[in-house]
Design a protein around this motif. Structure first.
Motif, PDB file in Angstrom:
ATOM      1  N   ARG A   1       0.186 117.285  29.634  1.00  0.00           N
ATOM      2  CA  ARG A   1       0.722 117.706  31.005  1.00  0.00           C
ATOM      3  C   ARG A   1       0.298 119.029  31.194  1.00  0.00           C
ATOM      4  O   ARG A   1       0.682 120.044  30.298  1.00  0.00           O
ATOM      5  N   THR A   2      -0.640 119.214  32.254  1.00  0.00           N
ATOM      6  CA  THR A   2      -1.253 120.460  32.448  1.00  0.00           C
ATOM      7  C   THR A   2      -0.954 121.135  33.849  1.00  0.00           C
ATOM      8  O   THR A   2      -0.780 120.453  34.515  1.00  0.00           O
ATOM      9  N   LEU A   3      -0.860 122.423  33.721  1.00  0.00           N
ATOM     10  CA  LEU A   3      -0.669 123.136  35.178  1.00  0.00           C
ATOM     11  C   LEU A   3      -2.154 123.233  35.787  1.00  0.00           C
ATOM     12  O   LEU A   3      -2.695 123.874  35.379  1.00  0.00           O
TER      13      LEU A   3
ATOM     14  N   ARG B   1       7.837 119.402  32.063  1.00  0.00           N
ATOM     15  CA  ARG B   1       7.482 119.615  30.481  1.00  0.00           C
ATOM     16  C   ARG B   1       5.774 119.708  30.269  1.00  0.00           C
ATOM     17  O   ARG B   1       5.386 119.031  29.568  1.00  0.00           O
ATOM     18  N   VAL B   2       5.616 120.954  30.878  1.00  0.00           N
ATOM     19  CA  VAL B   2       4.160 121.166  30.922  1.00  0.00           C
ATOM     20  C   VAL B   2       3.718 121.519  29.508  1.00  0.00           C
ATOM     21  O   VAL B   2       4.640 122.505  28.866  1.00  0.00           O
ATOM     22  N   ASP B   3       2.882 120.839  28.663  1.00  0.00           N
ATOM     23  CA  ASP B   3       2.566 121.399  27.331  1.00  0.00           C
ATOM     24  C   ASP B   3       1.218 122.123  27.020  1.00  0.00           C
ATOM     25  O   ASP B   3       0.887 122.581  26.007  1.00  0.00           O
TER      26      ASP B   3
ATOM     27  N   ALA C   1       9.490 128.751  28.559  1.00  0.00           N
ATOM     28  CA  ALA C   1       8.638 127.589  28.489  1.00  0.00           C
ATOM     29  C   ALA C   1       8.312 127.084  27.076  1.00  0.00           C
ATOM     30  O   ALA C   1       7.257 126.960  26.814  1.00  0.00           O
ATOM     31  N   ALA C   2       9.535 126.274  26.572  1.00  0.00           N
ATOM     32  CA  ALA C   2       9.405 125.672  25.351  1.00  0.00           C
ATOM     33  C   ALA C   2       8.462 124.784  25.027  1.00  0.00           C
ATOM     34  O   ALA C   2       7.928 124.239  24.054  1.00  0.00           O
ATOM     35  N   SER C   3       7.994 123.825  26.098  1.00  0.00           N
ATOM     36  CA  SER C   3       7.254 122.634  26.232  1.00  0.00           C
ATOM     37  C   SER C   3       5.746 123.075  25.916  1.00  0.00           C
ATOM     38  O   SER C   3       5.057 122.144  25.368  1.00  0.00           O
ATOM     39  N   VAL C   4       5.453 124.433  26.036  1.00  0.00           N
ATOM     40  CA  VAL C   4       3.985 124.460  26.025  1.00  0.00           C
ATOM     41  C   VAL C   4       3.572 124.802  24.433  1.00  0.00           C
ATOM     42  O   VAL C   4       4.380 125.519  23.779  1.00  0.00           O
ATOM     43  N   ARG C   5       2.718 123.960  24.130  1.00  0.00           N
ATOM     44  CA  ARG C   5       2.162 124.053  22.855  1.00  0.00           C
ATOM     45  C   ARG C   5       0.455 124.346  22.874  1.00  0.00           C
ATOM     46  O   ARG C   5       0.379 124.782  21.608  1.00  0.00           O
ATOM     47  N   SER C   6      -0.103 124.383  23.724  1.00  0.00           N
ATOM     48  CA  SER C   6      -1.651 124.727  23.688  1.00  0.00           C
ATOM     49  C   SER C   6      -1.772 125.723  24.952  1.00  0.00           C
ATOM     50  O   SER C   6      -1.437 125.560  25.773  1.00  0.00           O
ATOM     51  N   LEU C   7      -2.425 126.730  24.553  1.00  0.00           N
ATOM     52  CA  LEU C   7      -2.991 127.815  25.237  1.00  0.00           C
ATOM     53  C   LEU C   7      -4.569 127.984  25.214  1.00  0.00           C
ATOM     54  O   LEU C   7      -4.916 128.001  24.103  1.00  0.00           O
TER      55      LEU C   7
END
Length: 523
Positions: free
Chosen positions: A202-204, A247-249, A270-276
């Motif tokens: 799920r991407t912004l 729930r953007v990750d 923003a705890a759902s974010v796992r990939s930057l």
């Protein structure tokens, strides 16, 4: 694979998964049907295979849907910046010669001012209206409601053009960069492999679609059956709300946007974010450290590339090696060669020495040359290699560290100075919100390194200048030859539409000083 087929096959595999997030969500099946209908509207108004369809729109799903619709009839999408002035718009449209121009309420006035109403057939989009409201008559979305969905029966090949993006034009007129379906699909696959958002992510979707980063975010969600969460205009607080609600990750942004998110003081929520991942400009170690502390990402990637060839190199672990551009991408080859303007890809420099980057054109992510610009081809493409004008150094591990651009290098008193290193030091000064370093003409030094600083909120321009001067002398860690000779406080740093620093505007004197001071000391 052509992009229309990509969307349809994803819809076949995962018809009920969410494709578009936000206030008007769509499943993959619903979005595939919607773009089929929009494609039929474009075709009914005369757009066909190989024709350019210019999209001058604010962004969000209406723009994305029309971009995908163009793919299904073999037309070439030409998304244009909504920030273009009338003169720039007129130039791009005269250059692209589109069969259609689609505008919305936010861009109609610009198109009118450019004198294009009679010159280019125009359609109107309902973009910008109340979310979920029925599209008004006379809009492409209203026309699409009467169209059937299903295959359009147009044969689109991998080597057909998919999109033409216009570069920012910081060195002159914007250049058209045509890209094939093969190049776009390969870039989306590379994005999934290299920046590691993963399938079903799920991407912004806040990066503009007239820029390669915005398109890559969109297409990677299609290829990976993910959810693209559109945000038409960046607003840090709204972004955080979307991230939380959807729930953007996965985030793929320019550093200036990350700075804005970090400075809300709420990014840790923003705890759902796992990939930057980031691209478009260098990221300072201070910002990288702040993001790691706030989010503890499982993946943190520096993507270094361009509109012309999507991936040059990938720095796979920013947390461990902040600032490193890493090594060639999965489909690519990269060399460091002599910084001389006419150097070939065979003129490689020794490890540890500064060289200019050369990227092999033998890469499925690559373009085939600029649109009707043989002069630009001759300047940037030599012997099957693309020369973007970036400088870098290779470390003992074989990783690249980008040190600026060939034309940004400052020659001060016979010494070559690279702005990025100075900026990395000055951004740590407590009085500085933003900084850019450029070389200005100087009778003594030839060029004088000059630091342009935006004072942090609550700090006056003169106080910021004084504090930076003191920091340079006592706390920056910069060698004397690298310390700027002048510090100038400004209200803002000039940037492109996607947040890329426009250093050349400063070099040309395009700034208004709020306060300034010379620095003491010498070499």
């Amino acid at each position: 694979m052509d992009l229309g087929t990509v969307q349809s096959r994803t819809a076949e595999r995962y018809p009920d998964l969410r494709a578009v997030g936000g206030p008007v969500p769509l499943t993959h099946r619903e979005w595939d049907a919607r773009t089929d209908r929009l494609a039929r509207v474009l075709a009914a108004h005369g757009a066909g295979r190989g024709d350019r369809v210019a999209l001058l729109m604010g962004g969000g799903e209406p723009l994305a849907g029309l971009h995908l619709a163009a793919q299904k009839i073999g037309a070439v999408s030409v998304p244009l910046s909504f920030r273009l002035g009338p003169e720039e718009l007129a130039y791009c449209l005269a250059d692209a010669r589109p069969a259609l121009l689609v505008t919305d309420a936010a861009t109609e006035a610009t198109a009118d001012a450019a004198g294009l109403r009679a010159a280019v057939p125009r359609l109107h989009s309902a973009a910008g209206g109340p979310p979920g409201a029925p599209p008004p008559p006379g809009t492409v979305e209203h026309e699409a409601q009467a169209q059937p969905d299903g295959p359009l029966g147009v044969a689109v090949g991998d080597d057909d053009l998919s999109v033409m993006l216009y570069t920012s034009g910081t060195t002159g007129r914007p250049k058209g960069v045509p890209r094939t379906h093969r190049a776009e699909h390969s870039a989306a696959v590379a994005h999934l492999l290299q920046t590691r958002p993963g399938p079903f992510s799920r991407t912004l979707g806040v990066m503009p679609m007239f820029h390669t980063m915005g398109l890559r975010t969109l297409l990677a969600c299609l290829v990976g059956a993910g959810t693209w969460v559109p945000q038409t205009r960046f607003d840090a607080e709204e972004s955080l709300e979307l991230i939380h609600r959807e729930r953007v990750d996965s985030l793929y942004l320019v550093p200036t946007v990350y700075w804005s998110l970090l400075r809300t003081g709420r990014l840790h929520e923003a705890a759902s974010v796992r990939s930057l991942a980031y691209a478009g400009a260098a990221m300072t170690p201070a910002l990288a450290q702040g993001l790691v502390e706030a989010l503890e990402p499982a993946a943190f990637v520096n993507h270094f590339g361009s509109t012309e060839i999507y991936t040059f190199t990938i720095g796979p672990d920013v947390a461990a090696k902040p600032g490193s551009a890493g090594r060639a991408g999965v489909f690519g080859r990269v060399r460091l060669v002599s910084p001389q303007p006419e150097a070939s890809a065979e003129d490689e420099v020794e490890r540890g020495r500064t060289g200019q980057i050369a990227v092999s054109m033998d890469n499925p992510e690559a373009f085939g040359g600029y649109w009707q610009r043989p002069d630009a081809d001759a300047a940037s493409i030599r012997g099957g290699w693309y020369f973007p004008g970036d400088l870098a150094v290779q470390d003992e591990d074989g990783d690249l560290w980008v040190s600026g651009r060939v034309d940004d290098m400052i020659n001060s008193g016979g010494e070559n100075i690279y702005p990025d290193e100075i900026e990395d030091a000055l951004i740590r000064c407590p009085a500085v919100a933003e900084v850019a370093v450029a070389g200005l003409p100087d009778d003594r030094w030839g060029q004088a390194a000059t630091a342009f600083v935006v004072p942090r909120t609550g700090t006056s321009a003169q106080d910021a200048v004084d504090e930076v001067v003191g920091y340079l002398r006592a706390g920056s860690g910069l060698a004397s030859l690298k310390r700027p000779k002048r510090v100038v406080a400004v209200a803002e740093i000039p940037k492109s539409a996607v947040g890329k620093l426009l250093r050349r505007r400063l070099t040309a004197g395009d700034f208004r000083a709020l306060a300034e001071a010379s620095t003491e000391g010498g070499r």
